[in-house]
Design a protein around this motif. Structure first.
Motif, PDB file in Angstrom:
ATOM      1  N   ASP A  69     -89.759  88.426  23.413  1.00  0.00           N
ATOM      2  CA  ASP A  69     -88.871  89.258  24.218  1.00  0.00           C
ATOM      3  C   ASP A  69     -87.763  89.899  23.381  1.00  0.00           C
ATOM      4  O   ASP A  69     -87.063  90.782  23.857  1.00  0.00           O
ATOM      5  CB  ASP A  69     -88.268  88.422  25.351  1.00  0.00           C
ATOM      6  N   ASP A  70     -87.589  89.459  22.136  1.00  0.00           N
ATOM      7  CA  ASP A  70     -86.588  90.048  21.249  1.00  0.00           C
ATOM      8  C   ASP A  70     -86.936  91.504  20.967  1.00  0.00           C
ATOM      9  O   ASP A  70     -88.106  91.892  20.974  1.00  0.00           O
ATOM     10  CB  ASP A  70     -86.539  89.317  19.908  1.00  0.00           C
ATOM     11  N   LEU A  71     -85.909  92.285  20.683  1.00  0.00           N
ATOM     12  CA  LEU A  71     -86.102  93.643  20.190  1.00  0.00           C
ATOM     13  C   LEU A  71     -85.933  93.573  18.678  1.00  0.00           C
ATOM     14  O   LEU A  71     -84.871  93.185  18.192  1.00  0.00           O
ATOM     15  CB  LEU A  71     -85.066  94.584  20.814  1.00  0.00           C
ATOM     16  N   PHE A  72     -86.985  93.901  17.944  1.00  0.00           N
ATOM     17  CA  PHE A  72     -86.933  93.880  16.482  1.00  0.00           C
ATOM     18  C   PHE A  72     -87.515  95.192  15.994  1.00  0.00           C
ATOM     19  O   PHE A  72     -88.669  95.505  16.284  1.00  0.00           O
ATOM     20  CB  PHE A  72     -87.708  92.703  15.912  1.00  0.00           C
ATOM     21  N   LEU A  73     -86.711  95.980  15.274  1.00  0.00           N
ATOM     22  CA  LEU A  73     -87.130  97.295  14.811  1.00  0.00           C
ATOM     23  C   LEU A  73     -86.821  97.478  13.336  1.00  0.00           C
ATOM     24  O   LEU A  73     -85.828  96.953  12.834  1.00  0.00           O
ATOM     25  CB  LEU A  73     -86.383  98.396  15.574  1.00  0.00           C
ATOM     26  N   THR A  74     -87.645  98.260  12.687  1.00  0.00           N
ATOM     27  CA  THR A  74     -87.361  98.744  11.348  1.00  0.00           C
ATOM     28  C   THR A  74     -87.078 100.234  11.499  1.00  0.00           C
ATOM     29  O   THR A  74     -87.873 100.960  12.100  1.00  0.00           O
ATOM     30  CB  THR A  74     -88.556  98.511  10.409  1.00  0.00           C
ATOM     31  N   LEU A  75     -85.932 100.670  10.985  1.00  0.00           N
ATOM     32  CA  LEU A  75     -85.482 102.048  11.151  1.00  0.00           C
ATOM     33  C   LEU A  75     -85.073 102.642   9.812  1.00  0.00           C
ATOM     34  O   LEU A  75     -84.653 101.918   8.908  1.00  0.00           O
ATOM     35  CB  LEU A  75     -84.274 102.091  12.096  1.00  0.00           C
ATOM     36  N   LEU A  76     -85.156 103.955   9.707  1.00  0.00           N
ATOM     37  CA  LEU A  76     -84.665 104.661   8.535  1.00  0.00           C
ATOM     38  C   LEU A  76     -83.175 104.916   8.722  1.00  0.00           C
ATOM     39  O   LEU A  76     -82.737 105.342   9.792  1.00  0.00           O
ATOM     40  CB  LEU A  76     -85.403 105.997   8.385  1.00  0.00           C
ATOM     41  N   ALA A  77     -82.393 104.648   7.701  1.00  0.00           N
ATOM     42  CA  ALA A  77     -80.942 104.858   7.773  1.00  0.00           C
ATOM     43  C   ALA A  77     -80.645 106.353   7.756  1.00  0.00           C
ATOM     44  O   ALA A  77     -80.671 106.990   6.713  1.00  0.00           O
ATOM     45  CB  ALA A  77     -80.248 104.157   6.616  1.00  0.00           C
ATOM     46  N   SER A  78     -80.403 106.899   8.940  1.00  0.00           N
ATOM     47  CA  SER A  78     -80.079 108.324   9.075  1.00  0.00           C
ATOM     48  C   SER A  78     -79.020 108.478  10.161  1.00  0.00           C
ATOM     49  O   SER A  78     -78.787 107.543  10.942  1.00  0.00           O
ATOM     50  CB  SER A  78     -81.329 109.125   9.445  1.00  0.00           C
TER      51      SER A  78
ATOM     52  N   ALA B 284     -82.293 104.393   3.354  1.00  0.00           N
ATOM     53  CA  ALA B 284     -82.991 103.119   3.143  1.00  0.00           C
ATOM     54  C   ALA B 284     -83.583 102.608   4.462  1.00  0.00           C
ATOM     55  O   ALA B 284     -83.317 103.130   5.540  1.00  0.00           O
ATOM     56  CB  ALA B 284     -82.028 102.081   2.572  1.00  0.00           C
ATOM     57  N   GLU B 285     -84.347 101.556   4.346  1.00  0.00           N
ATOM     58  CA  GLU B 285     -84.903 100.884   5.510  1.00  0.00           C
ATOM     59  C   GLU B 285     -83.870  99.904   6.065  1.00  0.00           C
ATOM     60  O   GLU B 285     -83.289  99.126   5.319  1.00  0.00           O
ATOM     61  CB  GLU B 285     -86.162 100.132   5.092  1.00  0.00           C
ATOM     62  N   LEU B 286     -83.655  99.972   7.368  1.00  0.00           N
ATOM     63  CA  LEU B 286     -82.757  99.054   8.062  1.00  0.00           C
ATOM     64  C   LEU B 286     -83.577  98.227   9.042  1.00  0.00           C
ATOM     65  O   LEU B 286     -84.639  98.655   9.474  1.00  0.00           O
ATOM     66  CB  LEU B 286     -81.695  99.814   8.860  1.00  0.00           C
ATOM     67  N   ARG B 287     -83.054  97.080   9.405  1.00  0.00           N
ATOM     68  CA  ARG B 287     -83.691  96.268  10.439  1.00  0.00           C
ATOM     69  C   ARG B 287     -82.673  95.977  11.528  1.00  0.00           C
ATOM     70  O   ARG B 287     -81.511  95.694  11.244  1.00  0.00           O
ATOM     71  CB  ARG B 287     -84.224  94.970   9.851  1.00  0.00           C
ATOM     72  N   LEU B 288     -83.138  96.038  12.760  1.00  0.00           N
ATOM     73  CA  LEU B 288     -82.311  95.752  13.924  1.00  0.00           C
ATOM     74  C   LEU B 288     -82.968  94.617  14.690  1.00  0.00           C
ATOM     75  O   LEU B 288     -84.188  94.635  14.891  1.00  0.00           O
ATOM     76  CB  LEU B 288     -82.233  97.004  14.793  1.00  0.00           C
TER      77      LEU B 288
END
Length: 142
Positions: free
Chosen positions: A4-13, A58-62
């Protein structure tokens, strides 16, 4: 981590905080936690904007987790920068001090993100992740 967690990999923009706010809003609504939605969106915006500034492109994680006891959320952002987050603002956090930007920077007082996160969070901090990067986190209770 739960499913149920929200886990994302995002580009730092510059678009990253806005996209994250949309997804976080949907998840908190699903969890019936709209009572802390406004504060959570402010915290998310601040932490993600700092991560984008620390590691542009860079790659970020949330990671957003629903916490049961005490009821709330744990919000974490990872970036590859080894630099610890430090507030730039040194005055006490008041409406007057936030509005004290120089005339040539009227729309960007700057440096208030971490004091705002600290004031809205039950707890917050950062955890280094050797060999590089760190998680910056905030716990908000409902």
């Amino acid at each position: 981590m739960t499913q149920d967690d929200l886990f994302l990999t995002l580009l730092a923009s510059p678009a990253t905080p806005g996209l994250a706010r949309t997804l976080i809003s949907q998840r908190l609504t699903k969890w019936n936690m709209t009572d802390i939605l406004d504060n959570a969106l402010i915290v998310a915006s601040e932490l993600l904007a700092n991560a984008v500034e620390a590691a542009p492109g860079a790659e970020l994680r949330l990671h957003l987790r629903h916490v049961q006891n005490p009821r709330g959320i744990l919000f974490r952002v990872w970036d590859p920068s080894p630099r610890a987050p430090l507030p730039r603002a040194t005055a006490a956090l008041t409406l007057t001090s936030i509005d004290a930007a120089p005339e040539d920077a009227w729309d960007h007082g700057g440096g208030w993100g971490l004091p705002i996160v600290q004031s809205l969070s039950t707890a917050c901090g950062h955890t280094p992740t050797p060999p590089k990067g760190k998680w910056v986190w905030s716990h908000l209770t409902s």
